[in-house]
Design a protein around this motif. Structure first.
Motif, PDB file in Angstrom:
ATOM      1  N   GLU A  80     -59.550 -34.378  22.492  1.00 38.36           N
ATOM      2  CA  GLU A  80     -60.098 -35.240  21.731  1.00 38.36           C
ATOM      3  C   GLU A  80     -59.413 -36.781  21.892  1.00 38.36           C
ATOM      4  O   GLU A  80     -60.082 -37.664  21.809  1.00 38.36           O
ATOM      5  CB  GLU A  80     -60.242 -35.063  20.315  1.00 38.36           C
ATOM      6  CG  GLU A  80     -60.958 -33.828  20.013  1.00 38.36           C
ATOM      7  CD  GLU A  80     -61.058 -33.674  18.375  1.00 38.36           C
ATOM      8  OE1 GLU A  80     -60.488 -34.364  17.684  1.00 38.36           O
ATOM      9  OE2 GLU A  80     -61.772 -32.776  18.085  1.00 38.36           O
ATOM     10  N   CYS A  81     -58.073 -36.516  22.294  1.00 36.22           N
ATOM     11  CA  CYS A  81     -57.327 -37.777  22.555  1.00 36.22           C
ATOM     12  C   CYS A  81     -57.737 -38.423  23.918  1.00 36.22           C
ATOM     13  O   CYS A  81     -57.868 -37.784  24.735  1.00 36.22           O
ATOM     14  CB  CYS A  81     -56.024 -37.547  22.289  1.00 36.22           C
ATOM     15  SG  CYS A  81     -54.939 -38.807  22.697  1.00 36.22           S
ATOM     16  N   VAL A  82     -58.157 -39.812  23.769  1.00 39.44           N
ATOM     17  CA  VAL A  82     -58.415 -40.588  25.043  1.00 39.44           C
ATOM     18  C   VAL A  82     -57.213 -40.358  26.051  1.00 39.44           C
ATOM     19  O   VAL A  82     -57.485 -40.199  27.197  1.00 39.44           O
ATOM     20  CB  VAL A  82     -58.913 -41.800  24.605  1.00 39.44           C
ATOM     21  CG1 VAL A  82     -59.242 -42.745  25.853  1.00 39.44           C
ATOM     22  CG2 VAL A  82     -60.156 -42.016  23.717  1.00 39.44           C
ATOM     23  N   HIS A  83     -55.923 -40.763  25.624  1.00 41.61           N
ATOM     24  CA  HIS A  83     -55.045 -40.542  26.402  1.00 41.61           C
ATOM     25  C   HIS A  83     -54.414 -39.463  27.104  1.00 41.61           C
ATOM     26  O   HIS A  83     -54.126 -39.312  28.262  1.00 41.61           O
ATOM     27  CB  HIS A  83     -53.733 -41.412  25.723  1.00 41.61           C
ATOM     28  CG  HIS A  83     -53.858 -42.463  25.041  1.00 41.61           C
ATOM     29  ND1 HIS A  83     -54.076 -43.886  25.864  1.00 41.61           N
ATOM     30  CD2 HIS A  83     -53.937 -42.883  23.868  1.00 41.61           C
ATOM     31  CE1 HIS A  83     -54.309 -44.950  25.119  1.00 41.61           C
ATOM     32  NE2 HIS A  83     -54.185 -44.529  23.889  1.00 41.61           N
ATOM     33  N   ALA A  84     -54.566 -38.267  26.406  1.00 41.52           N
ATOM     34  CA  ALA A  84     -54.351 -37.093  26.793  1.00 41.52           C
ATOM     35  C   ALA A  84     -55.465 -36.616  27.693  1.00 41.52           C
ATOM     36  O   ALA A  84     -55.098 -36.053  28.902  1.00 41.52           O
ATOM     37  CB  ALA A  84     -54.312 -36.092  25.402  1.00 41.52           C
ATOM     38  N   ARG A  85     -56.692 -36.876  27.567  1.00 48.21           N
ATOM     39  CA  ARG A  85     -57.858 -36.648  28.473  1.00 48.21           C
ATOM     40  C   ARG A  85     -57.596 -37.399  29.626  1.00 48.21           C
ATOM     41  O   ARG A  85     -57.914 -36.953  30.767  1.00 48.21           O
ATOM     42  CB  ARG A  85     -59.321 -37.026  27.893  1.00 48.21           C
ATOM     43  CG  ARG A  85     -60.282 -36.573  28.628  1.00 48.21           C
ATOM     44  CD  ARG A  85     -61.668 -36.978  28.127  1.00 48.21           C
ATOM     45  NE  ARG A  85     -61.872 -36.421  26.599  1.00 48.21           N
ATOM     46  CZ  ARG A  85     -61.879 -37.473  25.850  1.00 48.21           C
ATOM     47  NH1 ARG A  85     -61.844 -38.749  26.021  1.00 48.21           N
ATOM     48  NH2 ARG A  85     -61.896 -36.808  24.462  1.00 48.21           N
ATOM     49  N   ALA A  86     -57.187 -38.649  29.838  1.00 52.87           N
ATOM     50  CA  ALA A  86     -56.781 -39.463  31.069  1.00 52.87           C
ATOM     51  C   ALA A  86     -55.790 -38.834  31.670  1.00 52.87           C
ATOM     52  O   ALA A  86     -55.928 -38.674  33.045  1.00 52.87           O
ATOM     53  CB  ALA A  86     -56.780 -40.757  30.640  1.00 52.87           C
ATOM     54  N   ALA A  87     -54.583 -38.455  31.156  1.00 50.92           N
ATOM     55  CA  ALA A  87     -53.597 -37.651  31.837  1.00 50.92           C
ATOM     56  C   ALA A  87     -54.114 -36.465  32.556  1.00 50.92           C
ATOM     57  O   ALA A  87     -53.673 -36.303  33.714  1.00 50.92           O
ATOM     58  CB  ALA A  87     -52.423 -37.507  30.817  1.00 50.92           C
ATOM     59  N   LEU A  88     -54.922 -35.468  31.834  1.00 49.52           N
ATOM     60  CA  LEU A  88     -55.247 -34.241  32.533  1.00 49.52           C
ATOM     61  C   LEU A  88     -56.276 -34.585  33.594  1.00 49.52           C
ATOM     62  O   LEU A  88     -56.130 -33.995  34.713  1.00 49.52           O
ATOM     63  CB  LEU A  88     -55.806 -33.383  31.426  1.00 49.52           C
ATOM     64  CG  LEU A  88     -54.853 -33.072  30.374  1.00 49.52           C
ATOM     65  CD1 LEU A  88     -55.814 -32.162  28.928  1.00 49.52           C
ATOM     66  CD2 LEU A  88     -53.861 -31.895  30.909  1.00 49.52           C
ATOM     67  N   GLU A  89     -57.139 -35.731  33.358  1.00 49.65           N
ATOM     68  CA  GLU A  89     -58.003 -35.769  34.382  1.00 49.65           C
ATOM     69  C   GLU A  89     -57.277 -36.397  35.590  1.00 49.65           C
ATOM     70  O   GLU A  89     -57.707 -36.028  36.931  1.00 49.65           O
ATOM     71  CB  GLU A  89     -58.924 -37.116  34.002  1.00 49.65           C
ATOM     72  CG  GLU A  89     -59.877 -36.366  33.099  1.00 49.65           C
ATOM     73  CD  GLU A  89     -61.135 -37.379  32.541  1.00 49.65           C
ATOM     74  OE1 GLU A  89     -60.742 -38.778  32.855  1.00 49.65           O
ATOM     75  OE2 GLU A  89     -62.024 -37.051  31.668  1.00 49.65           O
ATOM     76  N   HIS A  90     -56.251 -37.173  35.499  1.00 49.67           N
ATOM     77  CA  HIS A  90     -55.625 -37.783  36.586  1.00 49.67           C
ATOM     78  C   HIS A  90     -54.849 -36.596  37.255  1.00 49.67           C
ATOM     79  O   HIS A  90     -54.647 -36.575  38.618  1.00 49.67           O
ATOM     80  CB  HIS A  90     -54.446 -38.853  36.067  1.00 49.67           C
ATOM     81  CG  HIS A  90     -53.632 -39.290  37.164  1.00 49.67           C
ATOM     82  ND1 HIS A  90     -54.273 -40.184  38.376  1.00 49.67           N
ATOM     83  CD2 HIS A  90     -52.290 -39.133  37.680  1.00 49.67           C
ATOM     84  CE1 HIS A  90     -53.264 -40.526  39.073  1.00 49.67           C
ATOM     85  NE2 HIS A  90     -52.104 -39.962  38.853  1.00 49.67           N
ATOM     86  N   ALA A  91     -54.235 -35.660  36.582  1.00 52.28           N
ATOM     87  CA  ALA A  91     -53.413 -34.462  37.229  1.00 52.28           C
ATOM     88  C   ALA A  91     -54.678 -33.730  37.900  1.00 52.28           C
ATOM     89  O   ALA A  91     -54.060 -32.895  38.986  1.00 52.28           O
ATOM     90  CB  ALA A  91     -52.814 -33.525  36.095  1.00 52.28           C
ATOM     91  N   ASP A  92     -55.858 -33.540  37.417  1.00 51.78           N
ATOM     92  CA  ASP A  92     -56.805 -32.425  37.959  1.00 51.78           C
ATOM     93  C   ASP A  92     -57.109 -33.389  39.356  1.00 51.78           C
ATOM     94  O   ASP A  92     -57.418 -32.572  40.372  1.00 51.78           O
ATOM     95  CB  ASP A  92     -57.889 -32.618  37.148  1.00 51.78           C
ATOM     96  CG  ASP A  92     -58.971 -31.342  37.595  1.00 51.78           C
ATOM     97  OD1 ASP A  92     -58.543 -30.505  38.450  1.00 51.78           O
ATOM     98  OD2 ASP A  92     -60.082 -31.453  37.218  1.00 51.78           O
ATOM     99  N   ALA A  93     -57.300 -34.497  39.340  1.00 59.40           N
ATOM    100  CA  ALA A  93     -57.699 -35.289  40.562  1.00 59.40           C
ATOM    101  C   ALA A  93     -56.457 -35.056  41.625  1.00 59.40           C
ATOM    102  O   ALA A  93     -56.942 -34.888  42.750  1.00 59.40           O
ATOM    103  CB  ALA A  93     -58.028 -36.850  40.221  1.00 59.40           C
ATOM    104  N   LEU A  94     -55.362 -35.398  41.380  1.00 61.08           N
ATOM    105  CA  LEU A  94     -54.337 -34.856  42.242  1.00 61.08           C
ATOM    106  C   LEU A  94     -54.157 -33.700  42.849  1.00 61.08           C
ATOM    107  O   LEU A  94     -54.052 -33.403  44.059  1.00 61.08           O
ATOM    108  CB  LEU A  94     -52.871 -35.232  41.707  1.00 61.08           C
ATOM    109  CG  LEU A  94     -52.701 -36.665  41.250  1.00 61.08           C
ATOM    110  CD1 LEU A  94     -51.084 -36.775  40.422  1.00 61.08           C
ATOM    111  CD2 LEU A  94     -52.583 -37.721  42.464  1.00 61.08           C
TER     112      LEU A  94
END
Length: 453
Positions: free
Chosen positions: A273-287
């Motif tokens: 639910e956290c916006v910052h945590a979601r951004a970190a996981l999406e960035h890791a998934d993209a890499l």
């Protein structure tokens, strides 16, 4: 016991015979000493039958079986329950002084005769004494650290690691501690310190986590550490605005180093639910999803320090010096110099600065460069040794420099004098300033010798 029973039987028989003889004699006397043969026969039979009955009753009361063995020509009798030696040797005493056999208590007083060599080694024995066991080993056990002790111990160790870069020294230091359940906090603390550092320090932190995996940390500890970082990400963003991106890089690099399972990022999809945590996981998934992602993640923090080519470093120094001459912002120039992370190569920066002053030959460039070098020397960004080495390099290259810039000696002398007056240039460097001698052409009366004046 068998000999006693036999004696008892014989005694009974003798007693019966005596009694019978007495009765016969008394009866014969009564009959005037004239017994009949029939009476004598019936008396003998009656005595024999009574002896048989008596022997059977004795054998039923004592169920012992006697055997006879011959030793050295003499016959010895023993029963089944006899404690004497069956071979015939010995004095007939109980075996082992009464201490032998199952269920025996030992010889009387044996509990008082215990010496150091005979000890009870059965831990279930009531007489077992653990304090008197010589084969016990004592091991020092360190108490489990608290979160406060962990911060006091690990924080200086990681800061020192950023200076020396030896992962084994950190591992040896941590192995002496009883981390217990604080291993995930160790991971979170190391990554949190790297968030505020340079890319080279973040690369060192990734290498440290990879080396600690399998020795101090296991995969579950690293996963739990990143879980806590994702939970605390809203607070980390306050100090490091790009914390989600940096944390995503750490997660992707940990997966590439086999410290985290590839499914770690997938387990969070649709559950954050956290916006910052979601951004970190999406960035890791993209890499991790990009082509040849695991190979490219080895350089996710870039190549820093002395690992970069020399020509690249020289070009970067020329660019930042050119931008400084245009803007005059010394703080931005110092920031760019520190990001290069090549303190051993700062003499090249001084060399390029002097070359720019000589080629420009303007008062403004002299003043700006003198101001920049003074700030670099006062803040110890450039050490005295690197500063002197850069000036000496220019002194050595002056014969070649003056070919392109004929006024090079004059401009250099003016600039060096200004720097010495600013107070950051050593007197030794100022004294070794080269000067160009004037030459005249060869004349007829000189004898072909070039004279200088």
């Amino acid at each position: 016991m068998a000999s006693k029973s036999q004696s008892y039987v014989k005694a009974k028989l003798n007693e019966e015979v005596v009694n019978a003889d007495t009765a016969v004699s008394s009866k014969a006397l009564a009959e005037n000493n004239n017994p009949s043969p029939l009476q004598e026969t019936s008396l003998d039979n009656r005595l024999k039958r009574k002896a048989k009955r008596l022997s059977k009753s004795l054998s039923s009361e004592n169920k012992t079986v006697e055997s006879v063995i011959s030793v050295n020509g003499s016959k010895l009798r023993y029963s089944k329950n006899s404690r004497r030696s069956r071979t015939g040797y010995g004095r007939g005493l109980p075996k082992k002084g009464g201490a032998g056999g199952k269920g025996t208590w030992g010889t009387p007083g044996s509990e008082l005769m215990m010496d150091d060599e005979v000890q009870v080694v059965d831990v279930h024995d009531p007489n077992y004494d653990s304090e008197n066991q010589d084969d016990c080993e004592f091991e020092a056990i360190a108490p489990e650290l608290t979160i406060e002790d962990l911060e006091k111990t690990v924080d200086p160790a990681i800061h020192e690691y950023f200076e020396h870069g030896d992962t084994q020294e950190v591992i040896v230091c941590l192995e002496e501690l009883n981390l217990g359940t604080l291993r995930p906090d160790l991971v979170a603390m190391a990554v949190s310190l790297a968030l505020e550092r340079k890319p080279s320090h973040r690369e060192m932190t990734s290498v440290l986590l990879s080396d600690m995996y399998g020795q101090i940390l296991v995969r579950e500890d690293i996963a739990a550490g990143f879980d806590r970082l994702l939970e605390n990400l809203p607070d980390l963003v306050l100090d490091t605005p790009d914390a989600p991106t940096v944390l995503g890089n750490f997660i992707a690099r940990a997966v590439a180093d086999d410290c985290l399972p590839p499914k770690y990022v997938q387990t969070y999809k649709g559950k954050v639910e956290c916006v910052h945590a979601r951004a970190a996981l999406e960035h890791a998934d993209a890499l991790l999803s990009m082509k040849h992602g695991l190979v490219r993640l080895d350089n996710v923090w870039g190549v820093g320090g002395g690992m970069r080519p020399v020509k690249y470093l020289i070009n970067q120094m020329n660019l930042l010096l050119g931008e400084y001459l245009c803007s005059g912002d010394s703080a931005e120039a110092i920031r760019c110099i520190r990001e290069l992370e090549v303190p051993h190569f700062h003499h090249e920066l001084v060399f390029e600065a002097l070359i720019m002053v000589i080629e420009d030959m303007g008062e403004r460039s002299m003043d700006l460069m003198c101001k920049l070098l003074q700030v670099l020397a006062s803040s110890v960004v450039v050490t005295i040794d690197q500063m002197s080495r850069g000036f000496f390099r220019v002194y050595e290259e002056m014969p070649d420099i003056c070919i392109d810039v004929p006024q090079a000696y004059t401009v250099l002398e003016k600039f060096v004098t200004k720097c010495h007056a600013a107070g950051f240039l050593a007197a030794e460097v100022f004294k070794k300033l080269p000067s160009r001698g004037r030459k005249r052409f060869v004349s007829e009366g000189d004898g072909g010798v070039v004279k200088t004046f």
